[in-house]
Scaffold this motif. Structure first.
Motif, PDB file in Angstrom:
ATOM      1  N   TYR A 186      14.977  67.721  11.617  1.00  0.00           N
ATOM      2  CA  TYR A 186      14.924  66.979  12.880  1.00  0.00           C
ATOM      3  C   TYR A 186      13.627  67.312  13.607  1.00  0.00           C
ATOM      4  N   THR A 187      13.157  66.372  14.413  1.00  0.00           N
ATOM      5  CA  THR A 187      12.033  66.610  15.295  1.00  0.00           C
ATOM      6  C   THR A 187      12.234  65.772  16.553  1.00  0.00           C
ATOM      7  N   THR A 188      11.425  66.025  17.569  1.00  0.00           N
ATOM      8  CA  THR A 188      11.485  65.215  18.785  1.00  0.00           C
ATOM      9  C   THR A 188      10.149  64.515  18.989  1.00  0.00           C
ATOM     10  N   VAL A 189      10.186  63.442  19.782  1.00  0.00           N
ATOM     11  CA  VAL A 189       8.975  62.688  20.101  1.00  0.00           C
ATOM     12  C   VAL A 189       9.183  62.004  21.445  1.00  0.00           C
ATOM     13  N   PRO A 190       8.169  61.978  22.313  1.00  0.00           N
ATOM     14  CA  PRO A 190       8.275  61.141  23.507  1.00  0.00           C
ATOM     15  C   PRO A 190       8.479  59.688  23.094  1.00  0.00           C
ATOM     16  N   PRO A 202      22.823  65.300   6.898  1.00  0.00           N
ATOM     17  CA  PRO A 202      23.082  65.781   8.259  1.00  0.00           C
ATOM     18  C   PRO A 202      24.393  66.571   8.292  1.00  0.00           C
ATOM     19  N   LYS A 203      24.436  67.600   9.109  1.00  0.00           N
ATOM     20  CA  LYS A 203      25.604  68.482   9.148  1.00  0.00           C
ATOM     21  C   LYS A 203      26.691  67.988  10.093  1.00  0.00           C
ATOM     22  N   GLY A 204      26.519  66.786  10.613  1.00  0.00           N
ATOM     23  CA  GLY A 204      27.506  66.266  11.549  1.00  0.00           C
ATOM     24  C   GLY A 204      26.812  65.652  12.748  1.00  0.00           C
ATOM     25  N   PRO A 205      27.583  65.085  13.658  1.00  0.00           N
ATOM     26  CA  PRO A 205      26.977  64.458  14.812  1.00  0.00           C
ATOM     27  C   PRO A 205      26.231  65.459  15.678  1.00  0.00           C
ATOM     28  N   VAL A 206      25.123  65.017  16.226  1.00  0.00           N
ATOM     29  CA  VAL A 206      24.334  65.870  17.112  1.00  0.00           C
ATOM     30  C   VAL A 206      24.948  65.807  18.500  1.00  0.00           C
ATOM     31  N   PRO A 207      25.197  66.945  19.128  1.00  0.00           N
ATOM     32  CA  PRO A 207      25.794  66.905  20.469  1.00  0.00           C
ATOM     33  C   PRO A 207      24.865  66.241  21.461  1.00  0.00           C
ATOM     34  N   PRO A 208      25.384  65.495  22.413  1.00  0.00           N
ATOM     35  CA  PRO A 208      24.514  64.834  23.402  1.00  0.00           C
ATOM     36  C   PRO A 208      23.767  65.860  24.224  1.00  0.00           C
ATOM     37  N   ALA A 209      22.547  65.425  24.654  1.00  0.00           N
ATOM     38  CA  ALA A 209      21.708  66.321  25.477  1.00  0.00           C
ATOM     39  C   ALA A 209      22.349  66.502  26.845  1.00  0.00           C
ATOM     40  N   ASP A 233      16.447  59.146  30.669  1.00  0.00           N
ATOM     41  CA  ASP A 233      15.356  58.240  31.059  1.00  0.00           C
ATOM     42  C   ASP A 233      14.640  57.619  29.865  1.00  0.00           C
ATOM     43  N   VAL A 234      15.378  57.300  28.827  1.00  0.00           N
ATOM     44  CA  VAL A 234      14.805  56.609  27.670  1.00  0.00           C
ATOM     45  C   VAL A 234      15.245  55.158  27.698  1.00  0.00           C
ATOM     46  N   ASP A 235      14.272  54.255  27.627  1.00  0.00           N
ATOM     47  CA  ASP A 235      14.551  52.828  27.526  1.00  0.00           C
ATOM     48  C   ASP A 235      13.884  52.295  26.268  1.00  0.00           C
ATOM     49  N   GLY A 236      14.485  51.264  25.678  1.00  0.00           N
ATOM     50  CA  GLY A 236      13.857  50.591  24.554  1.00  0.00           C
ATOM     51  C   GLY A 236      14.136  51.200  23.199  1.00  0.00           C
ATOM     52  N   HIS A 237      14.892  52.277  23.147  1.00  0.00           N
ATOM     53  CA  HIS A 237      15.263  52.903  21.875  1.00  0.00           C
ATOM     54  C   HIS A 237      16.736  53.234  21.914  1.00  0.00           C
ATOM     55  N   ALA A 238      17.380  53.113  20.755  1.00  0.00           N
ATOM     56  CA  ALA A 238      18.812  53.403  20.670  1.00  0.00           C
ATOM     57  C   ALA A 238      19.091  54.239  19.439  1.00  0.00           C
ATOM     58  N   PRO A 296      17.901  76.188  15.368  1.00  0.00           N
ATOM     59  CA  PRO A 296      18.730  75.182  16.041  1.00  0.00           C
ATOM     60  C   PRO A 296      18.061  73.801  16.021  1.00  0.00           C
ATOM     61  N   VAL A 297      18.884  72.782  15.961  1.00  0.00           N
ATOM     62  CA  VAL A 297      18.381  71.419  16.131  1.00  0.00           C
ATOM     63  C   VAL A 297      17.820  71.291  17.546  1.00  0.00           C
ATOM     64  N   PRO A 298      16.591  70.771  17.709  1.00  0.00           N
ATOM     65  CA  PRO A 298      16.017  70.689  19.056  1.00  0.00           C
ATOM     66  C   PRO A 298      16.775  69.705  19.934  1.00  0.00           C
ATOM     67  N   THR A 299      16.702  69.923  21.223  1.00  0.00           N
ATOM     68  CA  THR A 299      17.320  69.031  22.202  1.00  0.00           C
ATOM     69  C   THR A 299      16.249  68.138  22.814  1.00  0.00           C
ATOM     70  N   PRO A 300      16.430  66.825  22.792  1.00  0.00           N
ATOM     71  CA  PRO A 300      15.406  65.949  23.383  1.00  0.00           C
ATOM     72  C   PRO A 300      15.363  66.100  24.896  1.00  0.00           C
ATOM     73  N   GLY A 301      14.155  66.225  25.437  1.00  0.00           N
ATOM     74  CA  GLY A 301      13.992  66.334  26.877  1.00  0.00           C
ATOM     75  C   GLY A 301      13.929  64.966  27.530  1.00  0.00           C
ATOM     76  N   PRO A 302      13.661  64.910  28.820  1.00  0.00           N
ATOM     77  CA  PRO A 302      13.538  63.611  29.505  1.00  0.00           C
ATOM     78  C   PRO A 302      12.474  62.732  28.839  1.00  0.00           C
ATOM     79  N   GLY A 303      12.862  61.500  28.560  1.00  0.00           N
ATOM     80  CA  GLY A 303      11.939  60.552  27.948  1.00  0.00           C
ATOM     81  C   GLY A 303      11.695  60.767  26.470  1.00  0.00           C
TER      82      GLY A 303
END
Length: 343
Positions: free
Chosen positions: A126-130, A336-343, A76-81, A23-30
């Motif tokens: 895909y990967t995640t990063v703080p 990409p296989k399509g839009p990633v669902p929002p967390a 709680d992510v600021d400064g990135h879009a 599965p595509v990972p889900t980004p956590g807080p921040g």
């Protein structure tokens, strides 16, 4: 998504990695979810894959030289879009509160965690990063060329700082792979005279093409005493060789996260006259920001060899065998296989 994972650490000539769907990972807080465009192949990935570094996360996905695009943001992510191009590097997080973090040495944080070792990295779609540990990237440089800068470049820069090289100093580089060939460009741009000592003929040719004053065998002796040296090769037997090449007061910095055993040193021959031996441990985010700015200023560029994401295991084998100069880079050629669902 497709991703590589370390099935069981072992020699890369076998099949320690497996290519899986997960599965595509889900980004956590921040955190940011990053769609990987490219991921550099670092020798540290080889150490994780072969078990030179102890397992921190079973079946981890290696890779920590990621250039990608923000696909989603956690709370709680600021400064990135969404749509921003970002870099993901080795240092993934620190506690921010220990005495090392408070004094500006977050690379020494006992609670530090690392991309592709403690958490899944960039050998994947895909990967995640703080968000606080993601790097904004300069424009005008392609994804493939940027990837090696995010670890090989940053660590080479920190290793260069650790040598305390004087202005217009004489620098020796032992080993000339992804990190060393970037470090050499920066040192040359800043006025150093660079001598390269490495086993590969192609690497020696690249060193001379980049402007090195000399290029010889790894166990040879440079044509003049050195003010500073960096050991990039994970070969402990080269430590006394490099120390003996130093002039009085010279510093040897060991850049790798893994090193084979160092043979006994002879104090008078190897260390006397205030020669110093220093290690290099990860990097701070300031190192990363400073290096990326200098790389843009001096046009530091990686010599790259692209591999499709599906050939990551081949890239690691070729790295171990020394089949290319410069750096290998995995290119995500999967749509990409399509839009990633929002967390």
């Amino acid at each position: 998504m497709h991703a590589w994972e370390v099935r069981e650490p072992g020699p890369v000539e076998g099949q320690p990695l497996r290519y899986v769907e997960k599965p595509v990972p889900t980004p956590g807080p921040g955190e940011l979810l990053v769609h990987v465009r490219t991921c550099g192949v670092c020798r540290t990935d080889l150490h994780v894959t072969e078990g030179d570094l102890p397992v921190h996360r079973p079946h981890v996905t290696p890779g920590h030289e990621v250039v990608g695009v923000v696909a989603a943001t956690g709370p709680d992510v600021d400064g990135h879009a969404v749509g921003d191009r970002v870099g993901v590097a080795w240092l993934r997080s620190t506690d921010g509160s220990c005495r090392f973090c408070r004094r500006g040495d977050e690379n020494l944080c006992p609670a530090s965690r690392y991309t592709g070792w403690d958490a899944d990295g960039g050998y994947a779609e895909y990967t995640t990063v703080p968000a606080a540990f993601a790097y904004p990237l300069p424009g005008g440089v392609g994804d493939t060329a940027l990837s090696p800068l995010l670890c090989a470049g940053i660590i080479g820069y920190r290793a260069l700082l650790r040598t305390s090289l004087p202005e217009n100093g004489r620098l020796g580089l032992y080993g000339f792979g992804g990190s060393a060939h970037l470090c050499a460009q920066l040192a040359l741009a800043q006025g150093a005279r660079v001598h390269v000592l490495t086993r590969g003929a192609a690497a020696r040719r690249l060193a001379l093409d980049l402007g090195a004053a000399s290029a010889g065998g790894a166990d040879g002796r440079p044509p003049e005493p050195l003010d500073g040296a960096i050991l990039f090769a994970p070969a402990g037997e080269l430590v006394p060789v490099a120390l003996r090449a130093l002039d009085r007061g010279g510093v040897l910095a060991v850049a790798g996260i893994h090193l084979s055993d160092i043979p006994p040193l002879k104090y008078e021959q190897d260390l006397f006259y205030e020669r110093e031996l220093r290690s290099v441990t990860s990097n701070t985010r300031r190192d990363g920001r400073d290096f990326l700015a200098l790389a843009e200023r001096y046009r530091v560029r990686a010599t790259t060899h692209p591999y499709p994401l599906s050939r990551a295991q081949d890239a690691l084998r070729d790295l171990k065998a020394g089949r290319f100069d410069g750096a290998a880079v995995l290119v995500n050629d999967l749509e990409p296989k399509g839009p990633v669902p929002p967390a």
